[in-house]
Design a protein around this motif. Structure first.
Motif, mmCIF file in Angstrom:
data_model
loop_
_atom_site.group_PDB
_atom_site.id
_atom_site.type_symbol
_atom_site.label_atom_id
_atom_site.label_comp_id
_atom_site.label_asym_id
_atom_site.label_seq_id
_atom_site.Cartn_x
_atom_site.Cartn_y
_atom_site.Cartn_z
ATOM 1 N N ASN A 1 0.845 -1.193 0.000
ATOM 2 C CA ASN A 1 0.000 0.000 0.000
ATOM 3 C C ASN A 1 0.880 1.242 0.000
ATOM 4 O O ASN A 1 1.935 1.269 0.635
ATOM 5 C CB ASN A 1 -0.888 -0.051 1.245
ATOM 6 C CG ASN A 1 -1.621 1.234 1.512
ATOM 7 O OD1 ASN A 1 -1.071 2.170 2.084
ATOM 8 N ND2 ASN A 1 -2.859 1.291 1.078
ATOM 9 N N ASP A 2 0.457 2.284 -0.717
ATOM 10 C CA ASP A 2 1.336 3.453 -0.878
ATOM 11 C C ASP A 2 1.624 4.173 0.436
ATOM 12 O O ASP A 2 2.725 4.686 0.639
ATOM 13 C CB ASP A 2 0.809 4.413 -1.946
ATOM 14 C CG ASP A 2 -0.523 5.059 -1.620
ATOM 15 O OD1 ASP A 2 -1.183 4.638 -0.651
ATOM 16 O OD2 ASP A 2 -0.926 5.986 -2.356
ATOM 17 N N LYS B 1 -0.193 2.916 -6.620
ATOM 18 C CA LYS B 1 1.221 2.601 -6.374
ATOM 19 C C LYS B 1 2.137 3.727 -6.848
ATOM 20 O O LYS B 1 3.126 3.528 -7.549
ATOM 21 C CB LYS B 1 1.634 1.283 -7.068
ATOM 22 C CG LYS B 1 0.720 0.110 -6.790
ATOM 23 C CD LYS B 1 0.661 -0.239 -5.315
ATOM 24 C CE LYS B 1 -0.258 -1.436 -5.080
ATOM 25 N NZ LYS B 1 -0.606 -1.593 -3.637
ATOM 26 N N SER C 1 -2.801 8.051 -2.606
ATOM 27 C CA SER C 1 -4.117 7.464 -2.322
ATOM 28 C C SER C 1 -4.935 8.317 -1.365
ATOM 29 O O SER C 1 -6.168 8.309 -1.428
ATOM 30 C CB SER C 1 -3.963 6.051 -1.745
ATOM 31 O OG SER C 1 -3.372 6.087 -0.449
ATOM 32 N N ASP D 1 -5.478 3.233 -4.754
ATOM 33 C CA ASP D 1 -4.025 3.111 -4.646
ATOM 34 C C ASP D 1 -3.433 2.733 -6.003
ATOM 35 O O ASP D 1 -3.561 1.602 -6.458
ATOM 36 C CB ASP D 1 -3.691 2.043 -3.593
ATOM 37 C CG ASP D 1 -2.198 1.872 -3.381
ATOM 38 O OD1 ASP D 1 -1.411 2.672 -3.929
ATOM 39 O OD2 ASP D 1 -1.821 0.928 -2.662
ATOM 40 N N ASN E 1 -9.656 6.089 -1.351
ATOM 41 C CA ASN E 1 -8.226 5.801 -1.181
ATOM 42 C C ASN E 1 -7.662 4.895 -2.277
ATOM 43 O O ASN E 1 -6.857 3.992 -2.018
ATOM 44 C CB ASN E 1 -7.959 5.198 0.203
ATOM 45 C CG ASN E 1 -8.314 6.143 1.323
ATOM 46 O OD1 ASN E 1 -9.240 5.880 2.090
ATOM 47 N ND2 ASN E 1 -7.622 7.258 1.428
#
Length: 380
Positions: A327-328, A357, A347, A355, A353
C-alpha cells in the motif's frame, strides 16, 4: 462536555504526518511542498524597507493597492486579460484562505461541488463544513486526463461549483486548451461558479502554456482564480496569496473575507508589489524549476521507479509498482523510516483511497539535496 464534530472524518493531514516522520527519522523531506533554499534577498530587502517606511498598520481590506496594481499588470502582460485592481482583486492569507472564503461565500446546505481527484486536501472539508456535498471525479494514473463525458453526466441543477487545479497538485498534470473549452461549454448558460486553483501558474515545463480560466471569456465571467505568492516566490511561510474574479462575484467574496481575515501582513504586500515591478521575477520560474525537474529525473533514470515527467508544479510522481505491491501509505512510511526519504502517497487524495502505487516527491530543493535523494531512490 459533548459536541458533534462538523468534520467527523477529518484527521491530521498527510503533510503533517510525513513531515513529522521525516523529522523523527532525520530523513530527507521531499514530502511537503516547500523549498529548502532562501527566498530572494532583494525581496526580503523590499519587505524590510516597507517596515522601515511605516507599512506596519492594517492594509486595506482588499489588499495594498500597489500590490493589486502589480497583479493586474501581470494578468495584462501574461494573458492580455483585465482585472480591475480596486473591484476584482483581493489579497489573501495564502491561496488556501482564498479557497475557503470562496466556498463559504457561495456554498449552502445541500449544494453540490464537483472536484477532481486526486484533489488537494483543503477542498472537500471546506465544502462539507459549509453543508455542501462533493461530487468526485476520479482521474487515473499515469496521465490523469479528464473524461469530459463523465463530467457532463455529473452536471445537474444541484451543482453550484466546479473546482479545478492546473497545473495539478499532486499529479503534475496540466489542463489543455481543449480541457478549458470543454469546461466552458459545459458551464455555459448555467449558474455554476468555477473555482480555478492556479497557484503553480508560473511553473509549467517543456514550452507548454498555462491555460488560465481568464483566457476564455465565458469561463472568466463565472470564475475565481486563486494564486499564491508563497509558491511563486519561494516563501511559503509568508502565507500571502490573492484571488481574482468579476466584480459581482468579488463583492460576495469580500463580504466573508472582511470577517474571517480582513487584511493580511502589510509590509509583505508592499515588498512583493515593489519586487514584481521586474516581471522576470515570475517569468523566469518555468526554466528555474524545469532545471530542477530534469536534474532529479536524470539522477534517478537508472532506478526501479517509473515516471512520466511532470508537466507543471514542483512535484514529480513516481510509480513504484515494479518494486513492491505494498500500500502506498505503508511504502511511504517505510521509505522514510528505513531509507531516509519522505514522500507523499497519492491514495489519500483519491476517492475511496484508490491506490495506484505512486508517490509524490517535491523537487523544489537545492541540487545537493536532490542528489542525496536520488542516491537513496537508486538503492530502493
Amino acid at each position: 462536555m459533548q459536541h458533534q464534530s462538523k468534520l467527523p472524518h477529518v484527521g491530521t493531514t498527510i503533510f503533517t504526518v510525513m513531515s513529522a516522520l521525516a523529522k523523527e527519522y532525520n530523513a530527507i523531506n521531499l514530502s511537503q511542498g516547500f523549498p529548502n533554499y532562501p527566498s530572494s534577498q532583494k525581496l526580503n530587502d523590499f519587505v524590510t524597507k516597507a517596515m522601515n517606511n511605516g507599512y506596519n498598520q492594517y492594509a486595506p481590506m482588499a489588499g495594498n493597492l500597489d500590490l493589486r496594481l502589480a497583479i493586474s499588470n501581470k494578468y495584462q502582460l501574461l494573458y492580455d486579460s483585465t482585472y480591475h485592481p480596486e473591484k476584482e482583486i483581493t489579497v489573501t492569507a495564502g491561496a488556501t484562505q482564498a479557497i475557503y472564503t470562496i466556498i463559504s461565500a457561495f456554498i449552502r446546505a445541500n449544494d453540490e461541488v464537483i472536484i477532481f481527484k486526486p484533489a488537494y486536501d483543503c477542498y472537500q472539508p471546506a465544502v462539507e463544513i459549509n453543508g455542501g456535498k462533493t461530487i468526485p471525479i476520479q482521474l487515473s494514473a499515469p496521465d490523469y486526463k479528464v473524461d469530459w463525458n463523465e463530467v457532463a453526466s455529473k452536471i445537474s441543477p444541484k451543482i453550484k461549483m466546479i473546482i479545478i487545479n492546473t497545473p495539478h497538485n499532486p499529479s503534475g498534470m496540466i489542463w489543455s486548451k481543449d480541457d478549458m473549452l470543454q469546461l466552458q461549454k459545459l458551464t455555459k448558460n448555467t449558474n455554476i461558479i468555477v473555482l480555478s486553483d492556479e497557484v503553480y501558474e508560473h511553473i509549467v515545463f517543456d514550452g507548454e502554456k498555462h491555460q488560465s480560466v481568464c483566457l476564455f471569456n465565458d469561463l472568466k465571467d463565472r470564475s475565481f482564480i486563486t494564486a499564491s505568492f508563497g509558491k511563486t516566490f519561494h516563501n511559503t511561510g509568508w502565507k500571502i496569496g490573492y484571488c481574482c474574479a468579476p466584480e459581482a462575484l468579488m463583492a460576495e467574496f469580500r463580504k466573508v473575507h472582511q470577517f474571517n481575515v480582513f487584511s493580511v501582513h502589510h509590509p509583505s504586500q508592499k515588498g512583493i508589489a515593489d519586487y514584481m515591478q521586474d516581471s522576470e521575477t515570475y517569468l523566469g520560474l518555468n526554466q528555474f524549476f524545469q532545471q530542477k525537474r530534469d536534474l532529479f529525473l536524470n539522477l534517478i533514470s537508472e532506478s526501479r521507479f517509473k515516471f512520466n515527467p511532470s508537466k507543471g508544479t514542483y512535484f514529480q510522481v513516481l510509480d513504484y509498482s515494479e518494486i513492491t505491491d505494498e500500500n502506498d501509505v505503508d511504502f511511504a512510511k517505510r521509505l522514510t523510516k528505513e531509507f531516509g526519504i519522505a514522500s507523499i502517497p497519492l491514495s489519500v487524495f483519491n476517492e475511496n483511497n484508490k491506490d495506484d502505487k505512486v508517490l509524490r516527491f517535491c523537487f523544489a530543493k537545492t541540487p545537493e539535496t536532490l542528489k542525496k535523494a536520488a542516491d537513496i531512490l537508486n538503492q530502493v
